[in-house]
Enzyme design. Sequence first.
Site, PDB file in Angstrom:
ATOM      1  CE1 TYR A   1      -3.870  -2.102  -0.218  1.00  0.00           C
ATOM      2  CE2 TYR A   1      -2.924  -3.318   1.619  1.00  0.00           C
ATOM      3  CZ  TYR A   1      -3.854  -3.219   0.601  1.00  0.00           C
ATOM      4  OH  TYR A   1      -4.753  -4.232   0.404  1.00  0.00           O
TER       5      TYR A   1
ATOM      6  NE  ARG B   1      -5.398 -17.185   5.041  1.00  0.00           N
ATOM      7  CZ  ARG B   1      -4.588 -16.199   4.676  1.00  0.00           C
ATOM      8  NH1 ARG B   1      -3.723 -15.716   5.573  1.00  0.00           N
ATOM      9  NH2 ARG B   1      -4.628 -15.679   3.477  1.00  0.00           N
TER      10      ARG B   1
END
Length: 377
Positions: free
Chosen positions: A183, A325
Amino acid sequence: MAAALFEPIALRGLTLPNRIVVAPMTQFSADDGCAGKWHLVHLGQFALSGVGLILTESCYVAATARNARSCLSIYSDEQEQAIGGIISFIHEYGNGAFGVQLCHAGRKASSKSPAEGGGPRPVSEGGYQAVAPSAVPISPDWPVPHALEASEIADVVATFAAAARRADRAGADLIELHGAHGYLLHQFMSPITNRRTDAYGGNLENRMRFPLEVFEAVRDVFPTDKPVGMRLSATDWVDGGWDVESTVRLVKQLKAHGCDFVDISSGGLSPDQKIKTGPGYQTGFAAEVKRNVDITVIAVGQISGPLQAETILRTGQADMIALARPMLFNPHWAWHAAYELGEETFYPLPYVRGHPDRWGLKGLQVAGNYPTGGQKR
């Protein structure tokens, strides 16, 4: 001996009840950038499980900064209020803290969500012009981003500061700046994407200038008793790209500017990356930062088991553990970790009977009074 994973940790005026962090996980479920019912349930479930810190997914600082139109954002009053409602729930029913991760997608902006197949969203389909340190596209299939002028860089810095003020008004306990995964902040750091010849490009000092300016601007407007940190990709996994040595040098600068913690990840900048994955594959990067800089370090990346997390902390490789996760698979990971490590942890009062020690037992009294009506079990 008490488990390190369940020891409190102080960051400025904030004390977290344990070292377990829910890592940012993009949901692509926001309505014009506003958090909704999905986010309330998604993030609220972790608060009920007694984690020390919950971080939002990447929360974008401007409409044209968004990775996709369905990304969580914090540049409008409506978005600020929506996040504030979630923070209020977490503070009322949990015992941990809540942080907002501020982000600008840079050349990754104007993308289609995974549900739409991914890839760039052209302006003709409702997309917007992406910006970057240099006019270097992600790949030949992506549009060339607009290279930011110096005056435009100052405007971007101001949008981060404005978003930080909104996060504070919404009730956020801390801010994490997203300087990883390709980013905008990361794009300025890496020589792969930063080919500027002005004060923001060239040598390492110049390439660090923009992320440091963003950090300073956010730190200046966020309350002094609330922590501010940054997530970093320790390496691009590409020869000639951003590397661990550069990361250590940046973290030293961040520390000097009042940074309270760094969250060490890797990759995400270039399609040429060659990542060697495996259990705890990024922990070594966190450990290298920890060895060289006296700063709170969060480790993340294929950390799944309580004993694995405990070992990382006990061996001094990091101070906190972030999970993504594994939290999706098991939102009550913190409960199970406490039980496995022989520790007590927070249970909301209506859930106390879910503790294995309570199964089938009658008339057992609940001992102690804990914040927000919860109990330690």
